[in-house]
Design an enzyme around this catalytic site. Structure first.
Site, mmCIF file in Angstrom:
data_model
loop_
_atom_site.group_PDB
_atom_site.id
_atom_site.type_symbol
_atom_site.label_atom_id
_atom_site.label_comp_id
_atom_site.label_asym_id
_atom_site.label_seq_id
_atom_site.Cartn_x
_atom_site.Cartn_y
_atom_site.Cartn_z
ATOM 1 N N HIS A 141 6.230 -33.414 32.410
ATOM 2 C CA HIS A 141 5.214 -33.028 33.382
ATOM 3 C C HIS A 141 4.313 -31.929 32.832
ATOM 4 O O HIS A 141 4.551 -31.402 31.743
ATOM 5 C CB HIS A 141 5.874 -32.567 34.685
ATOM 6 C CG HIS A 141 6.669 -31.299 34.550
ATOM 7 N ND1 HIS A 141 7.886 -31.229 33.896
ATOM 8 C CD2 HIS A 141 6.416 -30.027 34.981
ATOM 9 C CE1 HIS A 141 8.345 -29.996 33.944
ATOM 10 N NE2 HIS A 141 7.483 -29.235 34.580
ATOM 11 N N HIS A 143 1.325 -28.695 34.553
ATOM 12 C CA HIS A 143 0.814 -28.035 35.757
ATOM 13 C C HIS A 143 -0.631 -27.572 35.546
ATOM 14 O O HIS A 143 -1.061 -27.319 34.416
ATOM 15 C CB HIS A 143 1.644 -26.791 36.115
ATOM 16 C CG HIS A 143 3.100 -27.041 36.280
ATOM 17 N ND1 HIS A 143 3.640 -27.736 37.343
ATOM 18 C CD2 HIS A 143 4.162 -26.663 35.503
ATOM 19 C CE1 HIS A 143 4.961 -27.781 37.217
ATOM 20 N NE2 HIS A 143 5.299 -27.142 36.110
ATOM 21 N N GLU A 147 3.456 -21.861 33.583
ATOM 22 C CA GLU A 147 4.864 -21.818 33.995
ATOM 23 C C GLU A 147 5.636 -20.854 33.105
ATOM 24 O O GLU A 147 5.511 -20.885 31.879
ATOM 25 C CB GLU A 147 5.491 -23.210 33.905
ATOM 26 C CG GLU A 147 6.999 -23.239 34.182
ATOM 27 C CD GLU A 147 7.599 -24.620 34.005
ATOM 28 O OE1 GLU A 147 7.072 -25.571 34.626
ATOM 29 O OE2 GLU A 147 8.573 -24.768 33.236
ATOM 30 N N HIS A 186 5.284 -30.530 28.925
ATOM 31 C CA HIS A 186 6.605 -29.967 28.621
ATOM 32 C C HIS A 186 7.722 -30.687 29.380
ATOM 33 O O HIS A 186 7.476 -31.503 30.271
ATOM 34 C CB HIS A 186 6.637 -28.464 28.924
ATOM 35 C CG HIS A 186 6.340 -28.108 30.358
ATOM 36 N ND1 HIS A 186 5.064 -27.986 30.852
ATOM 37 C CD2 HIS A 186 7.165 -27.822 31.395
ATOM 38 C CE1 HIS A 186 5.098 -27.642 32.132
ATOM 39 N NE2 HIS A 186 6.368 -27.550 32.485
ATOM 40 N N HIS A 320 5.924 5.025 40.955
ATOM 41 C CA HIS A 320 4.885 4.541 40.051
ATOM 42 C C HIS A 320 4.042 3.496 40.757
ATOM 43 O O HIS A 320 4.324 3.110 41.892
ATOM 44 C CB HIS A 320 5.519 3.935 38.788
ATOM 45 C CG HIS A 320 6.303 2.690 39.061
ATOM 46 N ND1 HIS A 320 7.552 2.698 39.656
ATOM 47 C CD2 HIS A 320 6.017 1.373 38.833
ATOM 48 C CE1 HIS A 320 7.998 1.457 39.782
ATOM 49 N NE2 HIS A 320 7.089 0.631 39.291
ATOM 50 N N HIS A 322 1.111 -0.037 39.620
ATOM 51 C CA HIS A 322 0.576 -0.893 38.561
ATOM 52 C C HIS A 322 -0.921 -1.100 38.808
ATOM 53 O O HIS A 322 -1.311 -1.684 39.823
ATOM 54 C CB HIS A 322 1.309 -2.230 38.540
ATOM 55 C CG HIS A 322 2.791 -2.068 38.414
ATOM 56 N ND1 HIS A 322 3.412 -1.805 37.218
ATOM 57 C CD2 HIS A 322 3.766 -2.082 39.365
ATOM 58 C CE1 HIS A 322 4.716 -1.682 37.424
ATOM 59 N NE2 HIS A 322 4.952 -1.840 38.707
ATOM 60 N N GLU A 327 2.963 -6.649 41.842
ATOM 61 C CA GLU A 327 4.277 -6.801 41.203
ATOM 62 C C GLU A 327 5.139 -7.725 42.045
ATOM 63 O O GLU A 327 5.364 -7.474 43.228
ATOM 64 C CB GLU A 327 4.973 -5.443 41.061
ATOM 65 C CG GLU A 327 6.387 -5.535 40.501
ATOM 66 C CD GLU A 327 7.078 -4.179 40.385
ATOM 67 O OE1 GLU A 327 8.294 -4.159 40.135
ATOM 68 O OE2 GLU A 327 6.396 -3.146 40.557
ATOM 69 N N HIS A 366 5.308 2.721 44.727
ATOM 70 C CA HIS A 366 6.647 2.296 45.121
ATOM 71 C C HIS A 366 7.705 2.862 44.181
ATOM 72 O O HIS A 366 7.393 3.435 43.136
ATOM 73 C CB HIS A 366 6.755 0.766 45.152
ATOM 74 C CG HIS A 366 6.397 0.095 43.855
ATOM 75 N ND1 HIS A 366 5.101 -0.146 43.479
ATOM 76 C CD2 HIS A 366 7.162 -0.368 42.832
ATOM 77 C CE1 HIS A 366 5.074 -0.738 42.294
ATOM 78 N NE2 HIS A 366 6.323 -0.877 41.877
ATOM 79 N N GLU A 380 10.718 -8.177 36.911
ATOM 80 C CA GLU A 380 9.380 -7.863 37.402
ATOM 81 C C GLU A 380 8.386 -8.846 36.770
ATOM 82 O O GLU A 380 8.464 -9.109 35.575
ATOM 83 C CB GLU A 380 8.973 -6.438 37.021
ATOM 84 C CG GLU A 380 9.919 -5.362 37.513
ATOM 85 C CD GLU A 380 9.562 -3.994 36.963
ATOM 86 O OE1 GLU A 380 8.477 -3.863 36.329
ATOM 87 O OE2 GLU A 380 10.337 -3.042 37.143
#
Length: 427
Positions: A141, A143, A147, A186, A320, A322, A327, A366, A380
């Site tokens: 398949h 996408h 992925e 893949h 901290h 981002h 996240e 957070h 993460e």
């Protein structure tokens, strides 16, 4: 007058936290709870009741839950009951458990997903847990989105071919990662008796039409004469082509007879990263370890950056944020607590355990705290080419101390003790 006395007694008894009957000291008469020789003794129940699944802070706020409630969920999520007094405002739900997802049973395995319809706050990322038995294949398949995969149980083989005909067939063990760019062909096959992995996609609305394309599904909707002509084989050989989309199918593990006539996807072109062999970074704060896997050490991963983060019992992933992406998290082991500050006085605390996912909005402040007596491990994910974070402590330490002291109303001498190096995880 007598009615007033009765009313006063009743009110006095109602004011008690709890009342129990106990025998009068020194008496040995046969006793029942209704015996007249028993006297009532006040047993006060002070303190917060969140650990008992009740929204009571022990300081005058809250009251027992009397209506319908899911007691097990209340006990698992004390912060939903108001445990954190610093929470404020209306913050959307930022948590989803795979246990709440519908499991799709298939020949040779299963899959369950977390989509934007499950966690609307997660606009950038969708995910799935997928299981393959030995030999079973997540069929050929591709996408419309990229992925990313992480093996957390068993062993799998992954294969892919790019636009130039370069190909790759690799065996991944627990802790290893793959990344297939948007549109790359893949396949995945289970090699151990039971195999399971996390799938991540850089699009929250993953199940929208036109996102996943399975070979069997495509060929079932294409005239056989066209297939035969395109593949260069006799049409009579196509009589057993599947007419339905199997998604996962039973098969056996065969030998690897792959050739690389147009080159192999290796080195910087490789679609796999053996994170199981990466020692990671020991946090300066002494509380754990972080493995960063992004385009700096995994060049193919241009749209999904990640970390595998491990916290010792009681350790804290420091305050901290981002600056480049939201996240998304997946909790592998342990239990955790985290508060997301989304600005304008709004903050909400969540409790997590293994199998939960979460999302912290883009740029929201957070922390993550290990609340268990075991190792906490989580992944993460960022819809970005690299992992970027800004440490609150480092920012304050590298800002003139007089300014920080004035803003925070703390002694300047305390500001000067702040560590200038990111601590990442604090013991």
């Amino acid at each position: 007058m007598r009615s007033y006395s009765i009313l006063a007694c009743a009110l006095a008894l109602c004011a008690l936290d709890s009342v129990v009957a106990t025998p009068i000291a020194g008496k040995s008469l046969p006793s029942k709870s209704t015996s007249k020789h028993l006297r009532y003794e006040h047993v006060k129940r002070d303190g917060p009741q969140f650990a008992n699944g009740q929204p009571i802070d022990g300081k005058g706020k809250g009251a027992p839950l009397l209506g319908g409630t899911n007691k097990a969920l209340d006990l698992q999520n004390p912060d939903n009951l108001g445990q954190q007094s610093t929470d404020n405002g209306n913050v959307a739900n930022l948590k989803w458990s795979f246990s709440d997802s519908k499991t799709r049973l298939l020949n040779g395995g299963w899959v369950r997903e977390q989509l934007i319809t499950d966690l609307p706050a997660s606009g950038d990322i969708a995910a799935a847990q997928q299981h393959l038995t030995k030999g079973s294949i997540r069929e050929l398949h591709w996408h419309r989105v990229a992925e990313w995969g992480y093996v957390y149980s068993g062993c799998v083989a992954v294969g892919a071919v790019d636009e130039h005909g370069r190909n790759q067939y690799s065996i991944l063990n627990v802790g290893d990662i793959w990344y297939f760019p948007k549109g790359e062909a893949h396949v995945i096959q289970g090699l151990d008796d039971q195999n399971e992995y996390l799938l991540v996609f850089d699009e929250g609305n993953f199940e929208a039409p036109g996102t996943t394309f399975n070979v069997d599904d495509w060929l079932a909707h294409t005239p056989k004469r066209i297939i035969a002509k395109s593949l260069g084989i006799d049409e009579s050989l196509l009589g057993t082509l599947p007419t339905t989309n199997p998604y996962i199918l039973n098969a056996t593990v065969a030998g690897n007879d792959i050739a690389h006539p147009f080159g192999e996807l290796s080195g910087n072109a490789s679609y796999v990263y053996y994170a199981s062999k990466d020692a990671g970074i020991t946090a300066p704060g002494g509380g754990g370890n972080i493995k960063i896997v992004d385009s700096n050490n995994f060049p193919a991963a241009k749209t999904i950056a990640s970390t595998i983060t491990t916290l010792k019992p009681g350790a804290l992933r420091e305050l901290h944020w981002h600056p480049n992406a939201e996240e998304w998290l997946y909790f592998l082991t342990g239990t955790a607590r985290a508060t997301a500050f989304v600005g304008n006085t709004n903050a909400r605390t969540f409790d997590f355990s293994a199998g939960d996912t979460a999302v912290f909005p883009d740029n929201s402040g957070h922390y993550i705290e290990n609340t268990s007596n075991e190792t906490l491990q989580f992944i993460e994910i960022y819809n970005s080419d690299r992992v970027v974070d800004i440490s609150l402590t480092q920012w304050l330490a590298l800002t003139p101390s007089s300014i920080v002291a004035s803003v925070l109303k703390v002694p300047e001498s305390a500001v000067k003790t702040l560590k200038k190096e990111k601590q990442l995880i604090i013991a």
